[in-house]
Design an enzyme around this catalytic site. Structure first.
Site, mmCIF file in Angstrom:
data_model
loop_
_atom_site.group_PDB
_atom_site.id
_atom_site.type_symbol
_atom_site.label_atom_id
_atom_site.label_comp_id
_atom_site.label_asym_id
_atom_site.label_seq_id
_atom_site.Cartn_x
_atom_site.Cartn_y
_atom_site.Cartn_z
ATOM 1 C CG PHE A 64 -1.980 1.165 0.977
ATOM 2 C CD1 PHE A 64 -3.194 0.879 0.248
ATOM 3 C CD2 PHE A 64 -1.935 2.273 1.565
ATOM 4 C CE1 PHE A 64 -3.991 1.939 0.306
ATOM 5 C CE2 PHE A 64 -2.643 3.235 1.711
ATOM 6 C CZ PHE A 64 -3.941 3.191 1.056
ATOM 7 C CD GLU A 109 -8.470 4.722 -0.565
ATOM 8 O OE1 GLU A 109 -8.326 3.578 -0.835
ATOM 9 O OE2 GLU A 109 -9.473 5.496 -0.818
ATOM 10 C CB SER A 110 -5.663 10.457 3.195
ATOM 11 O OG SER A 110 -4.609 9.981 3.123
ATOM 12 C CB CYS A 114 -2.604 7.485 1.270
ATOM 13 S SG CYS A 114 -3.905 6.792 1.835
ATOM 14 C CG PHE A 170 -8.908 1.881 7.435
ATOM 15 C CD1 PHE A 170 -9.925 2.091 6.329
ATOM 16 C CD2 PHE A 170 -7.963 3.193 7.779
ATOM 17 C CE1 PHE A 170 -10.171 3.708 6.038
ATOM 18 C CE2 PHE A 170 -8.602 4.335 7.429
ATOM 19 C CZ PHE A 170 -9.388 4.868 6.400
ATOM 20 C CB SER A 185 -7.288 8.139 8.787
ATOM 21 O OG SER A 185 -6.687 7.527 7.672
ATOM 22 C CG HIS A 244 -3.819 10.181 7.066
ATOM 23 N ND1 HIS A 244 -5.097 10.006 7.159
ATOM 24 C CD2 HIS A 244 -3.731 11.579 6.756
ATOM 25 C CE1 HIS A 244 -5.757 10.925 6.798
ATOM 26 N NE2 HIS A 244 -5.139 11.845 6.699
ATOM 27 C CD GLU A 302 -0.092 -2.638 5.787
ATOM 28 O OE1 GLU A 302 -1.091 -2.865 4.979
ATOM 29 O OE2 GLU A 302 0.355 -1.380 6.174
#
Length: 340
Positions: A6, A63-64, A78, A233, A239, A252, A256
């Site tokens: 990601f 995404e953000s 992102c 998530f 976030s 954010h 991983e």
């Protein structure tokens, strides 16, 4: 999610408008939710949580983040989102409200997986062409630059454009000048990054799991005065948007291992103790590399950044300064962990 992993590094777009008095009008805040969703559909993201006050509305995205002020829009996304595709629909909505764009700023760091980015984000050159073609001619003062560092993997990309009225506005160094701080962190401490993984079948919503992460990681202590809208998530990632009066902050996290990343952004004034805020934010993650971009002309602010980060075992590596229309000076500083 990209095949390689990601993409945590965000693209950030800020659009400023004129024509509606923010003291008496609500400007962009009158846009209904369906219209906002259509803009975000072009970007390829959705709203997962929202919070607002009398000054602005904030949205945590898949995404953000998105921040909507009466005469200003900030979108930060992102992954493989197509952020710049938000410009045409936003300009269309602005025209229906008798708002005229007067300034634009686009910024980002180096993508971890640049080969996974879709049009118009396959290169900075392509992004510039898209911006040039989709911004109106009244934004006649334009500049783009890649600000380098001593680390080839970390540079700061900036495109800024404004009309003549913005270039004529003289800012006094003694004004209560607000500036933006954008922090990008890579190589997060593995133990601390684990706090942003959800437990399997935890039975929680994204909102409740996000609140738990906010408290356990100490994010709530960065600015105790802020109202926080957070989201976790599944299976991992986090976030948050913070609201403190007319100022926002946002974090954010992609936790991983191998491509871990976290960002922190806030608005500060010349009279704030930005060193304390940055110190708290970076301590949450203990990263291997930290980059900080500030839109401020004050040498004191640059020094405050170093004052905040060096005591955390980080070594100052480089500092680059460049000037942009309407934006003013952008300062890009890079720090790396002394142990690596």
């Amino acid at each position: 999610m990209a095949v390689s992993g990601f993409e945590g590094f965000e693209k950030r777009l800020e659009l400023n408008f004129s024509g509606d008095d923010p003291a008496i009008g609500i400007g962009f805040r009158q846009l209904d939710f369906q219209s906002l969703e259509e803009v975000l559909h072009a970007v390829q993201c959705t709203v997962v949580s929202a919070l607002g006050n009398q000054y602005f509305d904030s949205y945590v995205l898949s995404e953000s983040s998105l921040f909507v002020y009466p005469t200003k829009i900030i979108i930060k996304t992102c992954g493989t989102t197509q952020l710049l595709k938000s410009i045409p629909p936003l300009l269309h909505h602005a025209a229906t409200m008798d708002l005229k764009i007067c300034a634009c700023r686009y910024t980002r760091g180096n993508f971890i997986f640049p080969e996974e980015q879709p049009y118009p984000h396959t290169s900075f050159e392509e992004e510039i062409v898209y911006l040039e073609e989709n911004l109106p001619e009244n934004l006649c003062c334009r500049k783009s630059s890649v600000m380098p560092s001593k680390l080839s993997s970390h540079s700061w990309h900036v495109f800024s454009a404004c009309d003549q009225s913005q270039t004529m506005m003289q800012k006094s160094p003694y004004d209560d000048q607000l500036y933006t701080v954008e922090v990008c962190m890579t190589g997060l401490d593995r133990v601390l990054a684990q706090k942003f993984f959800r437990r399997p079948n935890d039975g929680q919503t994204g909102d409740s799991a996000g609140k738990e992460m906010t408290e356990s990681a100490g994010i709530c202590d960065i600015n105790p005065n802020a109202l926080i809208c957070d989201f976790a998530f599944d299976p991992c990632g986090y976030s948050m948007n913070g609201i403190d009066g007319d100022r926002y902050s946002t974090i954010h996290i992609t936790p991983e291992d191998g491509f871990s990343y976290a960002s922190f952004e806030c608005v500060a004034s010349m009279y704030d103790d930005i060193a304390e805020v940055l110190n708290k934010a970076v301590q949450v993650f203990r990263p291997a590399t930290v980059t900080v971009a500030t839109t401020c002309t004050s040498h004191e602010v640059w020094m405050q950044v170093a004052k905040a980060i060096k005591p955390l075992g980080m070594k100052f590596r480089s500092c680059t300064v460049d000037d942009f229309p309407a934006t003013g000076s952008v300062v890009f500083q890079v720090f790396t962990c002394r142990k690596k």
